[in-house]
Design a protein around this motif. Sequence first.
Motif, PDB file in Angstrom:
ATOM      1  N   ALA A  96       0.827  -1.222   0.000  1.00 17.77           N
ATOM      2  CA  ALA A  96       0.000   0.000   0.000  1.00 17.77           C
ATOM      3  C   ALA A  96       0.857   1.265   0.000  1.00 17.77           C
ATOM      4  CB  ALA A  96      -0.924  -0.012   1.213  1.00 17.77           C
ATOM      5  N   ALA A  97       2.086   1.163   0.483  1.00 21.40           N
ATOM      6  CA  ALA A  97       2.948   2.361   0.566  1.00 21.40           C
ATOM      7  C   ALA A  97       3.617   2.682  -0.773  1.00 21.40           C
ATOM      8  CB  ALA A  97       4.015   2.141   1.635  1.00 21.40           C
ATOM      9  N   ILE A  98       3.497   1.767  -1.726  1.00 22.61           N
ATOM     10  CA  ILE A  98       4.162   1.976  -3.024  1.00 22.61           C
ATOM     11  C   ILE A  98       3.442   3.086  -3.811  1.00 22.61           C
ATOM     12  CG2 ILE A  98       4.636   0.896  -5.266  1.00 22.61           C
ATOM     13  CD1 ILE A  98       5.159  -1.720  -3.724  1.00 22.61           C
ATOM     14  N   LEU A  99       4.239   4.033  -4.299  1.00 23.89           N
ATOM     15  CA  LEU A  99       3.723   5.164  -5.082  1.00 23.89           C
ATOM     16  C   LEU A  99       4.205   5.000  -6.527  1.00 23.89           C
ATOM     17  CD1 LEU A  99       4.637   7.957  -2.493  1.00 23.89           C
ATOM     18  CD2 LEU A  99       2.377   6.905  -2.874  1.00 23.89           C
ATOM     19  N   PRO A 100       3.638   5.791  -7.444  1.00 26.34           N
ATOM     20  CA  PRO A 100       4.086   5.656  -8.845  1.00 26.34           C
ATOM     21  C   PRO A 100       5.600   5.855  -9.004  1.00 26.34           C
ATOM     22  CG  PRO A 100       2.108   7.018  -8.725  1.00 26.34           C
ATOM     23  CD  PRO A 100       2.514   6.748  -7.307  1.00 26.34           C
ATOM     24  N   HIS A 101       6.203   6.695  -8.149  1.00 21.59           N
ATOM     25  CA  HIS A 101       7.647   6.951  -8.306  1.00 21.59           C
ATOM     26  C   HIS A 101       8.494   6.169  -7.291  1.00 21.59           C
ATOM     27  CE1 HIS A 101       6.034   9.727  -5.375  1.00 21.59           C
ATOM     28  NE2 HIS A 101       7.232  10.160  -5.033  1.00 21.59           N
ATOM     29  N   THR A 102       7.913   5.113  -6.701  1.00 19.88           N
ATOM     30  CA  THR A 102       8.710   4.283  -5.786  1.00 19.88           C
ATOM     31  C   THR A 102       9.726   3.493  -6.607  1.00 19.88           C
ATOM     32  OG1 THR A 102       6.870   4.072  -4.244  1.00 19.88           O
ATOM     33  CG2 THR A 102       8.653   2.459  -4.038  1.00 19.88           C
ATOM     34  N   ARG A 103      10.970   3.590  -6.173  1.00 18.44           N
ATOM     35  CA  ARG A 103      12.047   2.960  -6.948  1.00 18.44           C
ATOM     36  C   ARG A 103      12.707   1.822  -6.161  1.00 18.44           C
ATOM     37  NH1 ARG A 103      14.437   0.560 -10.264  1.00 18.44           N
ATOM     38  NH2 ARG A 103      16.624   0.853 -10.683  1.00 18.44           N
ATOM     39  N   MET A 104      12.550   1.865  -4.810  1.00 14.84           N
ATOM     40  CA  MET A 104      13.288   0.883  -3.995  1.00 14.84           C
ATOM     41  C   MET A 104      12.486   0.446  -2.776  1.00 14.84           C
ATOM     42  SD  MET A 104      16.931   1.522  -2.011  1.00 14.84           S
ATOM     43  CE  MET A 104      17.869   1.520  -3.517  1.00 14.84           C
ATOM     44  N   LEU A 105      12.582  -0.857  -2.460  1.00 11.29           N
ATOM     45  CA  LEU A 105      12.139  -1.349  -1.154  1.00 11.29           C
ATOM     46  C   LEU A 105      13.410  -1.660  -0.371  1.00 11.29           C
ATOM     47  CD1 LEU A 105       9.248  -3.899  -1.893  1.00 11.29           C
ATOM     48  CD2 LEU A 105       9.096  -1.436  -1.571  1.00 11.29           C
ATOM     49  N   TYR A 106      13.586  -0.997   0.774  1.00 14.61           N
ATOM     50  CA  TYR A 106      14.770  -1.246   1.591  1.00 14.61           C
ATOM     51  C   TYR A 106      14.346  -2.087   2.796  1.00 14.61           C
ATOM     52  CZ  TYR A 106      19.074  -0.800   4.135  1.00 14.61           C
ATOM     53  OH  TYR A 106      20.244  -1.104   4.802  1.00 14.61           O
ATOM     54  N   LEU A 107      14.949  -3.253   2.904  1.00 16.48           N
ATOM     55  CA  LEU A 107      14.513  -4.250   3.887  1.00 16.48           C
ATOM     56  C   LEU A 107      15.643  -4.584   4.862  1.00 16.48           C
ATOM     57  CD1 LEU A 107      13.052  -6.643   1.157  1.00 16.48           C
ATOM     58  CD2 LEU A 107      11.819  -4.820   2.348  1.00 16.48           C
ATOM     59  N   GLU A 108      15.221  -4.908   6.075  1.00 12.36           N
ATOM     60  CA  GLU A 108      16.156  -5.461   7.052  1.00 12.36           C
ATOM     61  C   GLU A 108      15.373  -6.605   7.671  1.00 12.36           C
ATOM     62  OE1 GLU A 108      18.267  -2.395   9.513  1.00 12.36           O
ATOM     63  OE2 GLU A 108      17.947  -3.876  11.090  1.00 12.36           O
ATOM     64  N   SER A 109      15.807  -7.821   7.489  1.00 12.64           N
ATOM     65  CA  SER A 109      15.012  -8.950   7.986  1.00 12.64           C
ATOM     66  C   SER A 109      15.937 -10.078   8.420  1.00 12.64           C
ATOM     67  CB  SER A 109      14.065  -9.461   6.893  1.00 12.64           C
ATOM     68  OG  SER A 109      13.287 -10.534   7.373  1.00 12.64           O
ATOM     69  N   PRO A 110      15.864 -10.435   9.726  1.00 10.98           N
ATOM     70  CA  PRO A 110      15.106  -9.785  10.792  1.00 10.98           C
ATOM     71  C   PRO A 110      15.685  -8.403  11.122  1.00 10.98           C
ATOM     72  CG  PRO A 110      15.846 -11.997  11.452  1.00 10.98           C
ATOM     73  CD  PRO A 110      16.568 -11.649  10.205  1.00 10.98           C
ATOM     74  N   ASN A 111      14.831  -7.564  11.707  1.00  9.80           N
ATOM     75  CA  ASN A 111      15.291  -6.306  12.263  1.00  9.80           C
ATOM     76  C   ASN A 111      16.311  -6.614  13.364  1.00  9.80           C
ATOM     77  OD1 ASN A 111      14.928  -4.239  14.636  1.00  9.80           O
ATOM     78  ND2 ASN A 111      14.292  -3.169  12.792  1.00  9.80           N
ATOM     79  N   SER A 112      17.327  -5.768  13.498  1.00 13.79           N
ATOM     80  CA  SER A 112      18.404  -6.123  14.421  1.00 13.79           C
ATOM     81  C   SER A 112      18.207  -5.578  15.844  1.00 13.79           C
ATOM     82  CB  SER A 112      19.744  -5.648  13.855  1.00 13.79           C
ATOM     83  OG  SER A 112      19.757  -4.253  13.782  1.00 13.79           O
ATOM     84  N   LEU A 113      17.032  -5.015  16.124  1.00 16.32           N
ATOM     85  CA  LEU A 113      16.730  -4.594  17.501  1.00 16.32           C
ATOM     86  C   LEU A 113      15.450  -5.242  18.022  1.00 16.32           C
ATOM     87  CD1 LEU A 113      17.638  -0.825  17.184  1.00 16.32           C
ATOM     88  CD2 LEU A 113      18.669  -2.386  18.834  1.00 16.32           C
ATOM     89  N   THR A 114      14.426  -5.284  17.130  1.00 20.83           N
ATOM     90  CA  THR A 114      13.132  -5.809  17.570  1.00 20.83           C
ATOM     91  C   THR A 114      12.718  -7.073  16.811  1.00 20.83           C
ATOM     92  OG1 THR A 114      12.185  -4.078  16.178  1.00 20.83           O
ATOM     93  CG2 THR A 114      12.187  -3.685  18.538  1.00 20.83           C
ATOM     94  N   PHE A 115      13.480  -7.441  15.792  1.00 20.72           N
ATOM     95  CA  PHE A 115      13.439  -8.781  15.188  1.00 20.72           C
ATOM     96  C   PHE A 115      12.158  -9.140  14.442  1.00 20.72           C
ATOM     97  CE2 PHE A 115      16.497  -8.471  18.547  1.00 20.72           C
ATOM     98  CZ  PHE A 115      17.646  -8.766  17.836  1.00 20.72           C
ATOM     99  N   GLU A 116      11.488  -8.125  13.838  1.00 23.34           N
ATOM    100  CA  GLU A 116      10.401  -8.437  12.915  1.00 23.34           C
ATOM    101  C   GLU A 116      11.015  -8.973  11.614  1.00 23.34           C
ATOM    102  OE1 GLU A 116      10.902  -5.364  14.142  1.00 23.34           O
ATOM    103  OE2 GLU A 116       9.224  -4.974  15.493  1.00 23.34           O
ATOM    104  N   LEU A 117      10.243  -9.825  10.940  1.00 24.92           N
ATOM    105  CA  LEU A 117      10.685 -10.380   9.663  1.00 24.92           C
ATOM    106  C   LEU A 117       9.868  -9.798   8.519  1.00 24.92           C
ATOM    107  CD1 LEU A 117      11.947 -12.526  11.569  1.00 24.92           C
ATOM    108  CD2 LEU A 117      11.239 -14.256   9.941  1.00 24.92           C
ATOM    109  N   VAL A 118      10.500  -9.689   7.354  1.00 26.98           N
ATOM    110  CA  VAL A 118       9.791  -9.387   6.111  1.00 26.98           C
ATOM    111  C   VAL A 118       9.553 -10.720   5.404  1.00 26.98           C
ATOM    112  CG1 VAL A 118       9.987  -8.268   3.849  1.00 26.98           C
ATOM    113  CG2 VAL A 118      10.993  -7.175   5.875  1.00 26.98           C
TER     114      VAL A 118
END
Length: 387
Positions: A138-160
């Motif tokens: 839903a956050a993707i816009l017409p000019h979105t060029r990149m998805l930047y991911l960290e998985s797992p997060n290195s503090l709270t450990f959510e996964l993508v």
Amino acid sequence: MDLSYILNHLGEDRETYHGAVSPPIYQTSNFAFPSVAAMRHALPHEQEVPFYTRGLNPTTGMLCKKLAALEGTDDALVFGSGIAAVSAAVISQLKAGDHVVCVQKPYGWAEKLFNQLLGRFGVAVTYVPAEDTVAIEAAILPHTRMLYLESPNSLTFELVDLEAVCAIAKPRGIVTVIDNSYATPLGQQPAKLGVDIVVHSASKYFGGHSDVIAGVVCSSKAIIKLIFDHEFMNLGGIVSPHTSSLLLRSLRTLPIRYERSTQSGMLVANYLHNHPKVKQLLYPGHPSHPQYALAQKQMGDCGGLFSILLDVHDATEVERFADKLKRFLLACSWGGHESLVLPACALAGSTTRLRPDLPWNLVRLYVGLEDPQVLIDDLEQALTDVK
Ligand SMILES: Cc1ncc(COP(=O)(O)O)c(C=O)c1O
């Protein structure tokens, strides 16, 4: 290609250096040629032929081959720090007017790159919860060029959900970048799940002995060539041949260090999960993690880094707990031989590292190579009289 071959042989042309088992450190800035013709021939191939060490140094070249093979990508570049690798990879794909969708709470200096440095050059960013694939789309816009991911997060450990997110990005021509420092390629190979660019802080498990700062970018031939020709050569954030040699040595033992850290991490995590002073364990390798099934699907071993939320009255009790630990050093980073503790309340005085988005009672622990029982005993004494 099997792991043992990669770590012990790949890229090591021993006949060119007298059969030395440990690769030499080519401590040189430049390389001489026998003729003008040879020099002219070499210059357009600076990424493959040693010409000047900012481009290619043979010690670093061996390391690049091993790292690319570990991640299952065509090629790799090594940088002078993890954040140099992150910055080069990100900048290589963006121009003014572009938009980035980034997971919430990425590594602090990556967040600063998006918020401040790239903001100055007209790049916008939207942060989304890593675990919410619908919100990412839903956050993707017409000019979105990149998805930047960290998985797992290195503090709270959510996964993508990496496969799902890549399936959203690919048809839209959006490049995916992941910081894979937490898992190393032994715990997760994002390129095999469709991620375009994999970055690492090699200062963590790759270095493994808390004596190295370095970074890695792994990707396709075309993307690595693009980064080499621009951000790598222009920003010049290279690693020294000596550091590359330390990393080559450390990689030999990466599997046993990572395995030991995972096994001990699980023992310590289990102990903490059952402790009355621990409200919650945040560890993707533990069945209590809300995304445990996803972790099992897209990851292997989860290493020894996790957080706990302490069940205490206030932050002074968190501080007392951390101060009482004797075998966990109070320090940032992870992936070395030594166990570490980083309470969120330690970040409270910093303007660059302040994280108001972290729970006040969060304590990050890294379980290193020590006897896990010694670590559990240390936690026990530190938890005994916190209130
Ligand atoms: C998740 C993550 N990514 C990247 C970095 C940056 O790495 P370096 O310190 O090697 O620049 C760090 C450093 O702590 C990190 O924790």
